[in-house]
Write an enzyme that holds these catalytic residues in place. Structure first.
Site, PDB file in Angstrom:
ATOM      1  N   ARG A 165      -2.895   3.537  44.627  1.00 33.54           N
ATOM      2  CA  ARG A 165      -3.487   2.311  44.082  1.00 33.54           C
ATOM      3  C   ARG A 165      -4.604   2.647  43.099  1.00 33.54           C
ATOM      4  NH1 ARG A 165      -5.561  -1.930  48.386  1.00 33.54           N
ATOM      5  NH2 ARG A 165      -7.218  -0.382  48.473  1.00 33.54           N
ATOM      6  N   ASP A 170      -7.021 -16.051  51.325  1.00 35.88           N
ATOM      7  CA  ASP A 170      -7.861 -14.862  51.485  1.00 35.88           C
ATOM      8  C   ASP A 170      -8.083 -14.298  50.081  1.00 35.88           C
ATOM      9  OD1 ASP A 170      -8.782 -12.250  51.719  1.00 35.88           O
ATOM     10  OD2 ASP A 170      -7.714 -11.869  53.588  1.00 35.88           O
ATOM     11  N   TYR A 181     -17.568  -6.761  49.535  1.00 40.58           N
ATOM     12  CA  TYR A 181     -17.736  -5.350  49.160  1.00 40.58           C
ATOM     13  C   TYR A 181     -16.698  -4.804  48.190  1.00 40.58           C
ATOM     14  CZ  TYR A 181     -14.591  -5.080  53.227  1.00 40.58           C
ATOM     15  OH  TYR A 181     -13.582  -5.288  54.113  1.00 40.58           O
ATOM     16  N   LYS A 182     -15.730  -5.623  47.779  1.00 42.09           N
ATOM     17  CA  LYS A 182     -14.710  -5.109  46.841  1.00 42.09           C
ATOM     18  C   LYS A 182     -15.184  -5.431  45.413  1.00 42.09           C
ATOM     19  CE  LYS A 182     -11.020  -5.780  50.244  1.00 42.09           C
ATOM     20  NZ  LYS A 182     -10.681  -4.424  50.658  1.00 42.09           N
TER      21      LYS A 182
HETATM   22  C1  PLP Z   1      -7.034  -8.864  52.144  1.00 44.12           C
HETATM   23  C2  PLP Z   1      -7.997  -8.454  53.206  1.00 44.12           C
HETATM   24  N1  PLP Z   1      -8.274  -9.315  54.202  1.00 44.12           N
HETATM   25  C3  PLP Z   1      -9.118  -8.988  55.196  1.00 44.12           C
HETATM   26  C4  PLP Z   1      -9.736  -7.749  55.225  1.00 44.12           C
HETATM   27  C5  PLP Z   1     -10.631  -7.407  56.392  1.00 44.12           C
HETATM   28  O1  PLP Z   1     -11.963  -7.414  56.034  1.00 44.12           O
HETATM   29  P1  PLP Z   1     -13.103  -6.928  57.038  1.00 44.12           P
HETATM   30  O2  PLP Z   1     -12.717  -5.565  57.487  1.00 44.12           O
HETATM   31  O3  PLP Z   1     -14.309  -6.871  56.157  1.00 44.12           O
HETATM   32  O4  PLP Z   1     -13.210  -7.897  58.142  1.00 44.12           O
HETATM   33  C6  PLP Z   1      -9.483  -6.828  54.205  1.00 44.12           C
HETATM   34  C7  PLP Z   1     -10.126  -5.497  54.214  1.00 44.12           C
HETATM   35  O5  PLP Z   1      -9.895  -4.640  53.406  1.00 44.12           O
HETATM   36  C8  PLP Z   1      -8.577  -7.188  53.178  1.00 44.12           C
HETATM   37  O6  PLP Z   1      -8.274  -6.334  52.184  1.00 44.12           O
END
Ligand code: PLP
Length: 419
Positions: A379, A205, A230-231
């Protein structure tokens, strides 16, 4: 960032010198940021890239308003998931044709976890990090229930031992290279190799890594990866996520969500599903074109940017912030939890403090936007495309001032939605 500073230089002098030496400083103009804000939450929602408004305006007024349905072909809407996927692929070290963009991270994760488990059908274990982001853990549980697997929760540092002992039973390991709470960076190469030595697949991930540090999914032999738009990619709130599947798995890749756009001949509207060749088989339904094209425009903020140099600047910013914290904040009860060792640090610094929530709220009121994760982690996300050392010092100084004067509500109401 090569200047040697005298040991006696003040933090202000150090910040000014480091910024003067910053050869990437001009990249800040690629973002629209409010002038009086220090934005250290781009690891949650990236700010608006300057290229996006005009691009979206053209999509809406020209392609949609004028081109109407013809824009699926004439404006390249149909190919957008693959084209934008390849643009993200360039940032994660993926050769073209292996990355797709379009659905949310959670959806892509489900697809990736289930498809990975299907590629190792005789192995009963799915291994993931007990500290993984909740959606990653919930979906691992869901896939395990669906496929009658068992989920093992193993810390990244213990994963090689687990794989050495019991690896032949492991189908897939699902981890993030960066801990979203502490900012700790794990070694993707070692963990990917350990998975492969055991015959398991490695699923990463990359939400907190894509666009923040150089990645080499092809070079490391990663099997599957997902990440959000979006990050650090700054594609906008709810921007489409991406899914990478190494080419060697394409012909056997079975998606649990066989939507019509992943069909080999979608417009035949056939009675049964035949997957498209290549990564296109991971398409699901009609893609969110406005968001995809906003993400595509946002990614131009990386044009010509050497990610190794971006990483060097990011480490300089986070290292400097840790120095500021050591001088200004640890005497006031803050404890850095992000490793000081550069090789173990993502693009974020986390400080532990019992009043993290109240301090995050108070910081925003004095123009420093950071965030917190319950119960006690503050953070500070650092996107080196637009952040300066003076930003980092301003954040530390304002945090010190608020704490010294106890000028904040120690237990404000719970924050609204953050992601
Ligand atoms: C590490 C990680 N995985 C998965 C997600 C979930 O993403 P989404 O809400 O866009 O499905 C996030 C959301 O902040 C995340 O930080």
């Amino acid at each position: 960032m090569t200047t040697t500073l005298p040991a006696t230089a003040t933090l202000h002098e150090q910040a000014a010198r480091l910024d003067a030496d910053d050869t990437l400083a001009d990249l800040r103009a690629r973002f629209v940021l409010p002038p009086d804000v220090v934005y250290l939450d781009g690891n949650s929602l990236g700010p608006l890239p300057a290229a996006v408004p005009a691009a979206l305006d053209a999509v809406v007024r020209r392609q949609w308003a004028t081109g109407l349905i013809g824009s699926w072909n004439a404006a390249g809407w149909w190919e957008a998931p693959l084209r934008v996927g390849d643009a993200v692929g360039r940032l994660i070290g993926a050769a073209q044709g292996q990355t797709i963009a379009g659905d949310s991270t959670s959806v892509q994760l489900f697809t990736a976890l289930d498809a990975a488990a299907a590629l190792r059908p005789d192995r009963p274990l799915l291994v993931t990090d007990p500290g993984h982001f909740p959606t990653d853990r919930y979906l691992a549980d869901a896939v395990a229930r669906r496929r009658d697997l068992e989920v093992l929760h193993v810390r990244p540092e213990d994963l090689p031992d687990l794989l050495a002992a019991d690896g032949e039973r492991v189908a897939v390991v699902s981890y993030s290279p960066v801990d979203y709470r502490t900012g700790e960076l794990y070694d993707m190469r070692t963990l990917t190799r350990a998975a492969h030595d055991a015959g398991a697949l490695a699923l990463w991930d990359l939400c907190h890594a894509a666009g923040a540090l150089p990645l080499d999914v092809d070079g490391l032999g990663v099997d599957l990866a997902v990440g959000c738009g979006y990050k650090f990619l700054s594609g906008g709130p709810g921007a489409p996520a991406f899914l990478y599947v190494a080419r060697r798995h394409h012909t056997r890749l079975e998606t649990p969500l066989p939507g019509w756009t992943g069909h080999t001949d979608p417009f035949a509207l056939a009675d049964s599903y035949t997957p498209a060749p290549g990564i296109a088989r991971a398409r699901i339904g009609t893609p969110p074109i406005l968001s995809l094209l906003a993400l595509e425009a946002a990614l131009t903020a990386f044009d010509g940017v050497d990610l190794a140099r971006l990483r060097t600047k990011s480490l300089s910013l986070t290292g400097f912030f840790l120095r500021c914290a050591g001088e200004l904040l640890t005497p006031l009860g803050f404890t850095p939890v992000t490793p000081a060792e550069p090789g173990r640090r993502g693009s974020q610094v986390t400080l532990r403090h019992a009043h993290a929530r109240g301090l995050a709220v108070a910081l925003a009121e004095v123009g420093v936007i950071a965030d917190m994760r319950a119960p006690d982690l503050l953070r500070f996300g650092v996107n080196a495309l637009y952040t300066s050392h003076q930003d980092m010092l301003a954040a530390a100084t304002r945090l010190r001032d608020l704490t010294e004067k106890a000028d904040y509500d120690p237990s404000p109401p719970t924050q609204g939605p953050v992601t």
